[in-house]
Scaffold this motif. Structure first.
Motif, PDB file in Angstrom:
ATOM      1  N   ASP A 255       0.796  -1.228   0.000  1.00  0.00           N
ATOM      2  CA  ASP A 255       0.000   0.000   0.000  1.00  0.00           C
ATOM      3  C   ASP A 255       0.830   1.279   0.000  1.00  0.00           C
ATOM      4  OD1 ASP A 255       1.033  -0.056   2.552  1.00  0.00           O
ATOM      5  OD2 ASP A 255      -0.898  -0.224   3.569  1.00  0.00           O
ATOM      6  N   GLY A 256       2.168   1.166  -0.074  1.00  0.00           N
ATOM      7  CA  GLY A 256       3.013   2.347  -0.126  1.00  0.00           C
ATOM      8  C   GLY A 256       3.089   3.121   1.174  1.00  0.00           C
ATOM      9  N   LYS A 257       2.793   2.479   2.292  1.00  0.00           N
ATOM     10  CA  LYS A 257       2.873   3.179   3.579  1.00  0.00           C
ATOM     11  C   LYS A 257       4.330   3.389   3.981  1.00  0.00           C
ATOM     12  CE  LYS A 257       1.711   2.833   8.480  1.00  0.00           C
ATOM     13  NZ  LYS A 257       1.081   2.007   9.544  1.00  0.00           N
ATOM     14  N   LEU A 258       4.661   4.596   4.431  1.00  0.00           N
ATOM     15  CA  LEU A 258       6.000   4.879   4.929  1.00  0.00           C
ATOM     16  C   LEU A 258       6.161   4.245   6.311  1.00  0.00           C
ATOM     17  CD1 LEU A 258       7.948   8.172   4.597  1.00  0.00           C
ATOM     18  CD2 LEU A 258       7.943   6.980   6.773  1.00  0.00           C
ATOM     19  N   LEU A 259       7.205   3.440   6.482  1.00  0.00           N
ATOM     20  CA  LEU A 259       7.445   2.738   7.744  1.00  0.00           C
ATOM     21  C   LEU A 259       8.446   3.476   8.619  1.00  0.00           C
ATOM     22  CD1 LEU A 259       7.592  -0.909   6.352  1.00  0.00           C
ATOM     23  CD2 LEU A 259       5.633   0.277   7.370  1.00  0.00           C
ATOM     24  N   TRP A 260       9.526   3.956   8.043  1.00  0.00           N
ATOM     25  CA  TRP A 260      10.472   4.809   8.755  1.00  0.00           C
ATOM     26  C   TRP A 260      11.335   5.574   7.761  1.00  0.00           C
ATOM     27  CZ3 TRP A 260      15.440   3.632   7.504  1.00  0.00           C
ATOM     28  CH2 TRP A 260      15.770   2.302   7.229  1.00  0.00           C
ATOM     29  N   LYS A 261      11.948   6.633   8.270  1.00  0.00           N
ATOM     30  CA  LYS A 261      12.784   7.494   7.440  1.00  0.00           C
ATOM     31  C   LYS A 261      13.889   8.052   8.308  1.00  0.00           C
ATOM     32  CE  LYS A 261      12.336  11.651   4.506  1.00  0.00           C
ATOM     33  NZ  LYS A 261      11.355  12.627   3.958  1.00  0.00           N
ATOM     34  N   ASP A 262      15.140   7.789   7.933  1.00  0.00           N
ATOM     35  CA  ASP A 262      16.222   8.353   8.731  1.00  0.00           C
ATOM     36  C   ASP A 262      16.560   9.751   8.218  1.00  0.00           C
ATOM     37  OD1 ASP A 262      18.169   8.310   6.711  1.00  0.00           O
ATOM     38  OD2 ASP A 262      19.128   6.490   7.434  1.00  0.00           O
ATOM     39  N   SER A 263      17.455  10.418   8.915  1.00  0.00           N
ATOM     40  CA  SER A 263      17.732  11.819   8.570  1.00  0.00           C
ATOM     41  C   SER A 263      19.220  12.095   8.401  1.00  0.00           C
ATOM     42  CB  SER A 263      17.165  12.742   9.654  1.00  0.00           C
ATOM     43  OG  SER A 263      17.711  12.426  10.918  1.00  0.00           O
ATOM     44  N   CYS A 264      19.983  11.062   8.055  1.00  0.00           N
ATOM     45  CA  CYS A 264      21.422  11.264   7.872  1.00  0.00           C
ATOM     46  C   CYS A 264      21.701  12.185   6.691  1.00  0.00           C
ATOM     47  CB  CYS A 264      22.113   9.927   7.637  1.00  0.00           C
ATOM     48  SG  CYS A 264      22.122   8.828   9.059  1.00  0.00           S
ATOM     49  N   GLN A 265      22.732  12.965   6.805  1.00  0.00           N
ATOM     50  CA  GLN A 265      23.217  13.797   5.710  1.00  0.00           C
ATOM     51  C   GLN A 265      24.486  13.166   5.147  1.00  0.00           C
ATOM     52  OE1 GLN A 265      23.604  17.882   7.001  1.00  0.00           O
ATOM     53  NE2 GLN A 265      21.641  17.814   8.076  1.00  0.00           N
ATOM     54  N   GLY A 266      24.573  13.117   3.817  1.00  0.00           N
ATOM     55  CA  GLY A 266      25.656  12.414   3.134  1.00  0.00           C
ATOM     56  C   GLY A 266      25.045  11.337   2.260  1.00  0.00           C
ATOM     57  N   ALA A 267      25.129  11.475   0.957  1.00  0.00           N
ATOM     58  CA  ALA A 267      24.312  10.722   0.006  1.00  0.00           C
ATOM     59  C   ALA A 267      24.455   9.207   0.128  1.00  0.00           C
ATOM     60  CB  ALA A 267      24.657  11.154  -1.416  1.00  0.00           C
TER      61      ALA A 267
END
Length: 463
Positions: A255-267
């Motif tokens: 269903d395309g639900k977002l489960l988690w998202k980190d916030s690190c910088q650096g590709a």
């Protein structure tokens, strides 16, 4: 683990049937430990290795005659019988092709049936039982319009699948079991609608079946890599500017639900998932807002996230930035419990190693990073207070400090530490007033132990 090296950049890695395939921009490979120019074996942008031992294999088609002259994408068929290759090349050995080809894995021979005339560089490949999806810079295949994404039969026939995508596709993840193909890249519009770097398409027609509003900023960020395990998928992003999203996202395929998202910088350049861990090739320099993360500072070129909640795990092998665009690692693949990594780097864990490396999924064999230097205070009768700064280990958070007095173990305190957080430690020893003793310390991660420190000679205060 000891690994052959390349003399250039590795862009992609794939594995099947006990073989690891490596594609990139290089002219030769050389043995583990060899310096550049020593023991070089010709390999033109492609090499194959035994997945278990790392031994170089004779499978060595040459991919040449392209504007960029490189192999950018590799993917094996679900049955492992065919390796699909994309990039910027016009010939495989003596045969003319156009940026895409297929190799029979059994005999390492070029297939005659899969030679689609792709107009420009192919940067992403994925394969199902019925279709091969190619993404990249191209806008046509054999004179027929295909905007950065095309689908072919397993024998090379162009399929009706068609999507209008305004900018290059960099990642493709086929999930026909969920009725979708996930596509990531530098694009902003797909099929006439605004889509920020990620979209789900119908695997047969190319029509849009799902969007992901709010996942990726609408400008300045591209999706570089996609992977999955079971019902979930993961993406890695690259922001082109200060403070833009560079990290990883986990979502649910159904269903395309977002489960988690980190916030690190650096590709983030590449991902691989294995036994509940999401491994990434990156150059993260600030993960301070992500659980388990580290403050802004030096670049860390490999990370491991828990697939459950995105927490950064204690696994910190590292490379240098290397050559080219100085991004370090660019490709990951898991083969038989061994993580293979390729890229631009020229060192791994501060030792010379170019282009290619691998890591065991078992306990690490490297010793903790340095032996502490002890100091002693003896201003109390019969007491010696030893002080030192904790060291750290690349894959073990808790270390044991083995303290010896006069050659005999007297204490084994434990402490958790990381490369960005090394606390001060103390141990107070009780001995006879006025006596003299010699102390040393070593550090163990439970598998390996550092060399013992230089001895510290102490005269204890009298009563």
């Amino acid at each position: 683990m000891t690994t052959w090296q390349t003399n250039g950049i590795v862009w992609s890695i794939a594995s099947a049937r006990g073989v690891v395939y490596v594609g990139g921009s290089f002219d030769s490979v050389r043995p583990p430990g060899a310096q550049r120019g020593e023991g070089e074996v010709p390999r033109k942008n492609f090499a194959a290795f035994d997945a278990a031992t790392g031994r170089l294999l004779p499978c060595a088609p040459s991919f040449t005659a392209g504007p960029d002259n490189s192999v950018r994408a590799l993917k094996t068929s679900p049955d492992g019988k065919v390796l699909y290759v994309g990039g910027s090349f016009g010939r495989v050995d003596g045969t003319g092709v156009a940026n895409a080809a297929a190799i029979d894995t059994a005999g390492c021979s070029l297939r005659k049936d899969f030679r689609p005339p792709v107009q420009a560089t192919v940067r992403a490949v994925d394969v199902t039982d019925d279709a091969v999806y190619l993404g990249g810079d191209f806008q046509a295949v054999g004179g027929r319009t295909r905007e950065h994404l095309a689908s072919f039969s397993r024998t090379g026939a162009l399929l009706p699948f068609k999507a209008d995508i305004d900018q290059p596709v960099l990642a493709v993840l086929a999930a026909p079991d969920h009725g979708r193909i996930l596509v990531g890249g530098d694009f902003h519009r797909v099929n006439g609608a605004a889509e920020a770097a990620l979209v789900a398409l119908d695997p047969g027609t190319g029509s849009t079946v799902a969007s992901f509003p709010g996942w990726i900023p609408r400008s300045g960020v591209g999706v570089k890599t996609l992977t999955r395990d079971g019902a979930d998928f993961y993406l890695g992003a690259e922001g082109r500017g200060t403070g833009l999203f560079d990290g990883r996202i986990a979502g649910r395929l159904s269903d395309g639900k977002l489960l988690w998202k980190d916030s690190c910088q650096g590709a983030t350049q590449a991902l691989a998932v294995y036994q509940g861990v999401l491994y990434s090739a990156t150059h993260a320099h600030n993960c301070s807002q992500t659980p388990g993360g580290f403050p802004d500072g030096r670049r860390q070129h490999f990370l491991a996230n828990s697939v459950r909640d995105g927490r950064i795990l204690h696994w910190f092998p590292d490379t240098d930035d290397g050559i080219g665009e100085s991004n370090g690692p660019r490709a990951l693949a898991m083969a038989g419990g061994i993580l293979w990594a390729g890229g631009e780097f020229t060192t791994v864990n501060n030792r010379p190693q170019q282009g290619l490396t691998r890591f065991s999924a078992g306990p690490g064999t490297a010793v903790p990073e340095g032996t502490p230097v002890m100091r002693a205070a003896t201003n109390r009768a019969g007491r010696v207070e030893l002080t030192w700064r904790a060291t750290w280990d690349r894959d073990d958070a808790e270390l044991t400090y083995l303290i010896e007095r006069d050659g005999r173990r007297v204490a084994s305190p434990k402490k958790r530490s990381t490369w960005w957080d090394r606390p001060e430690m103390t141990y107070t020893d009780s001995v006879a007033p006025g006596s003299r003793h010699r102390y040393t310390i070593a550090v163990s991660d439970g598998t390996t132990t550092s060399p013992r420190s230089q001895p510290l000679d102490v005269t204890v205060a009298g009563g």
